[in-house]
Design a protein around this motif. Structure first.
Motif, PDB file in Angstrom:
ATOM      1  N   GLY A 154       0.638  -1.169   0.101  1.00 64.03           N
ATOM      2  CA  GLY A 154      -0.027  -0.135   0.041  1.00 64.03           C
ATOM      3  C   GLY A 154       0.862   1.169   0.001  1.00 64.03           C
ATOM      4  O   GLY A 154       0.201   2.341   0.161  1.00 64.03           O
ATOM      5  N   ARG A 155       2.141   1.247  -0.260  1.00 69.10           N
ATOM      6  CA  ARG A 155       2.979   2.165  -0.352  1.00 69.10           C
ATOM      7  C   ARG A 155       3.085   2.829  -1.815  1.00 69.10           C
ATOM      8  O   ARG A 155       4.111   2.652  -2.396  1.00 69.10           O
ATOM      9  CB  ARG A 155       4.389   1.892   0.235  1.00 69.10           C
ATOM     10  N   ASP A 156       1.887   3.466  -1.956  1.00 74.11           N
ATOM     11  CA  ASP A 156       1.805   3.785  -3.510  1.00 74.11           C
ATOM     12  C   ASP A 156       3.028   5.167  -4.091  1.00 74.11           C
ATOM     13  O   ASP A 156       3.263   4.731  -5.169  1.00 74.11           O
ATOM     14  CB  ASP A 156       0.084   4.487  -3.811  1.00 74.11           C
ATOM     15  N   LEU A 157       3.155   5.801  -3.285  1.00 73.47           N
ATOM     16  CA  LEU A 157       4.132   6.853  -3.886  1.00 73.47           C
ATOM     17  C   LEU A 157       5.452   6.030  -3.985  1.00 73.47           C
ATOM     18  O   LEU A 157       6.082   6.436  -5.050  1.00 73.47           O
ATOM     19  CB  LEU A 157       4.496   8.022  -2.898  1.00 73.47           C
ATOM     20  N   GLU A 158       5.976   5.411  -3.014  1.00 75.95           N
ATOM     21  CA  GLU A 158       7.423   4.678  -3.234  1.00 75.95           C
ATOM     22  C   GLU A 158       6.983   3.639  -4.324  1.00 75.95           C
ATOM     23  O   GLU A 158       8.117   3.435  -5.050  1.00 75.95           O
ATOM     24  CB  GLU A 158       7.509   4.024  -1.728  1.00 75.95           C
ATOM     25  N   ALA A 159       6.126   3.057  -4.540  1.00 74.33           N
ATOM     26  CA  ALA A 159       5.910   2.004  -5.524  1.00 74.33           C
ATOM     27  C   ALA A 159       5.884   2.594  -6.974  1.00 74.33           C
ATOM     28  O   ALA A 159       6.261   2.022  -7.972  1.00 74.33           O
ATOM     29  CB  ALA A 159       4.663   1.158  -5.293  1.00 74.33           C
ATOM     30  N   GLY A 160       5.490   3.930  -6.959  1.00 75.06           N
ATOM     31  CA  GLY A 160       5.516   4.614  -8.248  1.00 75.06           C
ATOM     32  C   GLY A 160       6.894   4.902  -8.488  1.00 75.06           C
ATOM     33  O   GLY A 160       7.177   4.753  -9.966  1.00 75.06           O
ATOM     34  N   ILE A 161       7.752   5.359  -7.946  1.00 77.40           N
ATOM     35  CA  ILE A 161       8.938   5.357  -7.959  1.00 77.40           C
ATOM     36  C   ILE A 161       9.878   4.168  -8.359  1.00 77.40           C
ATOM     37  O   ILE A 161      10.317   4.043  -9.565  1.00 77.40           O
ATOM     38  CB  ILE A 161       9.813   6.241  -6.862  1.00 77.40           C
ATOM     39  N   SER A 162       9.412   3.393  -7.856  1.00 76.48           N
ATOM     40  CA  SER A 162      10.242   1.852  -7.877  1.00 76.48           C
ATOM     41  C   SER A 162       9.640   1.232  -9.047  1.00 76.48           C
ATOM     42  O   SER A 162      10.421   0.707 -10.014  1.00 76.48           O
ATOM     43  CB  SER A 162       9.990   1.033  -6.857  1.00 76.48           C
ATOM     44  N   GLY A 163       8.351   1.440  -9.425  1.00 76.69           N
ATOM     45  CA  GLY A 163       7.636   1.050 -10.548  1.00 76.69           C
ATOM     46  C   GLY A 163       8.323   1.369 -11.964  1.00 76.69           C
ATOM     47  O   GLY A 163       8.614   0.702 -12.892  1.00 76.69           O
ATOM     48  N   ASN A 164       8.601   2.813 -12.078  1.00 70.85           N
ATOM     49  CA  ASN A 164       8.924   3.635 -12.846  1.00 70.85           C
ATOM     50  C   ASN A 164      10.498   2.891 -13.447  1.00 70.85           C
ATOM     51  O   ASN A 164      10.959   2.955 -14.384  1.00 70.85           O
ATOM     52  CB  ASN A 164       8.715   5.071 -12.983  1.00 70.85           C
ATOM     53  N   MET A 165      11.224   3.050 -12.210  1.00 68.04           N
ATOM     54  CA  MET A 165      12.720   2.539 -12.370  1.00 68.04           C
ATOM     55  C   MET A 165      12.604   1.011 -12.669  1.00 68.04           C
ATOM     56  O   MET A 165      13.576   0.789 -13.593  1.00 68.04           O
ATOM     57  CB  MET A 165      13.335   2.575 -11.005  1.00 68.04           C
ATOM     58  N   ALA A 166      11.729   0.381 -12.378  1.00 69.74           N
ATOM     59  CA  ALA A 166      11.797  -1.179 -12.713  1.00 69.74           C
ATOM     60  C   ALA A 166      11.508  -1.335 -14.267  1.00 69.74           C
ATOM     61  O   ALA A 166      12.052  -1.940 -14.970  1.00 69.74           O
ATOM     62  CB  ALA A 166      10.684  -1.834 -11.863  1.00 69.74           C
ATOM     63  N   LYS A 167      10.365  -0.525 -14.766  1.00 74.01           N
ATOM     64  CA  LYS A 167      10.260  -0.479 -16.003  1.00 74.01           C
ATOM     65  C   LYS A 167      11.190  -0.113 -16.911  1.00 74.01           C
ATOM     66  O   LYS A 167      11.589  -0.537 -17.911  1.00 74.01           O
ATOM     67  CB  LYS A 167       8.906   0.340 -16.328  1.00 74.01           C
ATOM     68  N   TYR A 168      12.015   0.930 -16.424  1.00 85.09           N
ATOM     69  CA  TYR A 168      13.149   1.579 -17.398  1.00 85.09           C
ATOM     70  C   TYR A 168      14.157   0.419 -17.568  1.00 85.09           C
ATOM     71  O   TYR A 168      14.704  -0.157 -18.392  1.00 85.09           O
ATOM     72  CB  TYR A 168      13.626   2.853 -16.572  1.00 85.09           C
ATOM     73  N   ALA A 169      14.635   0.062 -16.168  1.00 85.99           N
ATOM     74  CA  ALA A 169      15.577  -0.999 -16.104  1.00 85.99           C
ATOM     75  C   ALA A 169      15.284  -2.433 -16.778  1.00 85.99           C
ATOM     76  O   ALA A 169      16.144  -2.765 -17.702  1.00 85.99           O
ATOM     77  CB  ALA A 169      16.011  -1.439 -14.799  1.00 85.99           C
ATOM     78  N   ALA A 170      14.069  -2.825 -16.759  1.00 80.68           N
ATOM     79  CA  ALA A 170      13.808  -3.907 -17.637  1.00 80.68           C
ATOM     80  C   ALA A 170      13.740  -3.895 -19.047  1.00 80.68           C
ATOM     81  O   ALA A 170      14.215  -4.625 -19.816  1.00 80.68           O
ATOM     82  CB  ALA A 170      12.418  -4.469 -17.030  1.00 80.68           C
ATOM     83  N   GLY A 171      13.367  -2.535 -19.421  1.00 82.24           N
ATOM     84  CA  GLY A 171      13.139  -2.369 -20.729  1.00 82.24           C
ATOM     85  C   GLY A 171      14.477  -2.223 -21.528  1.00 82.24           C
ATOM     86  O   GLY A 171      14.630  -2.962 -22.537  1.00 82.24           O
ATOM     87  N   GLU A 172      15.422  -1.629 -21.126  1.00 86.03           N
ATOM     88  CA  GLU A 172      16.946  -1.615 -21.380  1.00 86.03           C
ATOM     89  C   GLU A 172      17.446  -2.831 -21.400  1.00 86.03           C
ATOM     90  O   GLU A 172      18.297  -3.325 -22.087  1.00 86.03           O
ATOM     91  CB  GLU A 172      17.590  -0.569 -20.521  1.00 86.03           C
ATOM     92  N   ALA A 173      17.295  -3.793 -20.146  1.00 82.80           N
ATOM     93  CA  ALA A 173      17.897  -4.778 -19.990  1.00 82.80           C
ATOM     94  C   ALA A 173      17.411  -6.010 -21.024  1.00 82.80           C
ATOM     95  O   ALA A 173      18.118  -6.890 -21.518  1.00 82.80           O
ATOM     96  CB  ALA A 173      17.541  -5.503 -18.590  1.00 82.80           C
ATOM     97  N   ALA A 174      16.079  -6.043 -21.210  1.00 81.60           N
ATOM     98  CA  ALA A 174      15.465  -6.847 -22.200  1.00 81.60           C
ATOM     99  C   ALA A 174      16.028  -6.729 -23.544  1.00 81.60           C
ATOM    100  O   ALA A 174      16.321  -7.718 -24.491  1.00 81.60           O
ATOM    101  CB  ALA A 174      14.105  -6.800 -22.165  1.00 81.60           C
ATOM    102  N   ALA A 175      15.955  -5.518 -24.027  1.00 80.58           N
ATOM    103  CA  ALA A 175      16.582  -4.991 -25.414  1.00 80.58           C
ATOM    104  C   ALA A 175      18.042  -5.459 -25.487  1.00 80.58           C
ATOM    105  O   ALA A 175      18.576  -6.075 -26.639  1.00 80.58           O
ATOM    106  CB  ALA A 175      16.572  -3.414 -25.618  1.00 80.58           C
ATOM    107  N   LEU A 176      18.700  -5.325 -24.508  1.00 74.75           N
ATOM    108  CA  LEU A 176      20.257  -5.509 -24.679  1.00 74.75           C
ATOM    109  C   LEU A 176      20.484  -7.061 -24.540  1.00 74.75           C
ATOM    110  O   LEU A 176      21.070  -7.787 -25.292  1.00 74.75           O
ATOM    111  CB  LEU A 176      20.991  -5.097 -23.034  1.00 74.75           C
ATOM    112  N   ALA A 177      19.744  -7.859 -23.704  1.00 76.19           N
ATOM    113  CA  ALA A 177      19.547  -9.121 -23.636  1.00 76.19           C
ATOM    114  C   ALA A 177      19.662  -9.920 -25.125  1.00 76.19           C
ATOM    115  O   ALA A 177      20.204 -10.753 -25.690  1.00 76.19           O
ATOM    116  CB  ALA A 177      18.871  -9.843 -22.503  1.00 76.19           C
TER     117      ALA A 177
END
Length: 387
Positions: free
Chosen positions: A310-333
């Motif tokens: 239920g920690r939405d603000l923190e989840a928003g930051i981490s969720g965006n970072m996760a999406k960025y990191a995974a998008g870059e990592a998947a393309a690289l892989a």
């Protein structure tokens, strides 16, 4: 800090992986190239309870959270079956309806979303406004007790597979006269709703559409929630699950590509008796990609844990970072896997080049890497808004 999954989550991961391997990437590619959908996989996943892991038990779900749904997304992708509609229907639509829909809407839609018999897709993006809900041109207006929706939507996934589409529109607030967002559950066969398939350079069994809404008449109970005040919270309720599950799908795709390349390079021998994977020029790029994928997985786990707490603000930051990191990592892989396999990497048989379009799109949608960097700069670094 605990990085271990619970026993139940471990069992879920193993079971979903087994299901994904039963079908495999060749099944995914065959469906995509023939213009068919992954109907058999979807229905079996629903029957086994994997599509509804984040839906409350009273509506036929598993009672878990986005952590569990992210596991499902990742493991299917890690077996070569990245299902985009897992993000759209269980993650976005089910979350919005569960959190902000009326009890009647929950009873009507959540059981079908949980068992896979129903799909609800999501429509926010527009040709002119993109995903900027402040500038959406799709408008809902009152006509007696009904609503009339008019506008256009673009890049809407899976409309041809779904019974309903969750449409983000703007409507006038009678108290202020200002336009505010509102969400409507629209039958895909509603009079006045037309769809046009978009030709995409992405190998996927899930199609993209342009939608035209011309005075689509809806009953009062098509509005998500008890009133217009539910619109903005409902919209935001779907964004973090979307980011997290898209990231999980990207991480799974990265794992799949690295596994395929690693198996190949460990056994391929062209210079004497040594495998090509014994050469650092081949091994190091794969190892680097593996590191990036694993780092993305850690951020996905953090984001999902924060969201479920239920920690939405923190989840928003981490969720965006996760999406960025995974998008870059998947393309690289995927790119690294293609390079490691050489000419074989470009064949359908070896099953990695078939993912190039999808992972490239993952750096753009559902939110571009540039907009995530804007978000991080503003909300983490304290910089002025740049747009």
């Amino acid at each position: 800090m605990n990085f271990d999954l619970t026993p139940e989550q471990d069992q879920l991961r193993d079971a979903v992986r087994a299901l994904g391997r039963k079908y495999g990437h060749s099944y995914f590619v065959e469906k995509a190239k023939s213009g068919e959908h992954t109907t058999e996989l979807w229905h079996e996943a629903g029957r086994l309870g994997y599509l509804g892991v984040n839906i409350p038990t009273e509506y036929g779900g598993g009672g878990g959270g986005i952590t569990e749904l992210a596991l499902v997304c990742e493991e299917l992708a890690a077996t070569g079956c990245p299902l985009l509609l897992l993000v759209v229907s269980p993650a976005i639509a089910a979350t919005i309806i569960n959190k902000h829909g009326t009890e009647e809407q929950r009873k009507k839609h959540l059981p079908g979303l949980a068992d896979g018999s129903q799909k609800i897709v999501f429509a926010i993006t527009e040709p002119d406004a993109g995903s900027n809900f402040h500038r959406l041109g799709t408008v809902a207006r009152r006509d007696g007790d009904d609503w009339l929706l008019s506008g256009r939507k673009i890049y809407i996934s899976g409309v041809d597979e779904a019974g309903h589409v969750l449409v983000v529109a703007r409507t006038e607030d009678s108290s202020t006269g200002k336009l505010k967002p509102a969400l409507f559950i629209v039958p895909t066969d509603a009079p006045g709703l037309e769809k046009s398939k978009l030709d995409m350079e992405i190998l996927s069994p899930e199609n993209q559409f342009l939608l035209f809404l011309d005075d689509v008449r809806l009953p009062a109970d098509a509005l998500v929630g008890e009133s217009l005040d539910a619109g903005l919270p409902a919209l935001f309720a779907g964004l973090n699950p979307e980011r997290i599950t898209v990231a999980a799908m990207g991480a799974g795709t990265g794992r799949y590509a690295i596994e395929k390349a690693s198996d190949y390079t460990a056994t391929r021998k062209v210079w004497g008796g040594r495998s090509i994977g014994s050469h650092q020029g081949v091994a190091h790029p794969l190892a680097h990609a593996a590191v990036q994928v694993e780092l993305a997985r850690l951020m996905i786990h953090k984001a999902a844990t924060l969201y479920d707490a239920g920690r939405d603000l923190e989840a928003g930051i981490s969720g965006n970072m996760a999406k960025y990191a995974a998008g870059e990592a998947a393309a690289l892989a995927v790119d690294t896997a293609v390079q490691a396999l050489g000419g074989a990497g470009m064949t359908t048989e070896y099953g990695v080049a078939t993912l190039l379009g999808a992972v490239r799109a993952g750096r753009i949608a559902p939110v571009s890497r540039e907009m995530i960097l804007n978000f991080v700069a503003q909300h983490v670094l304290g910089q002025d808004k740049s747009y």
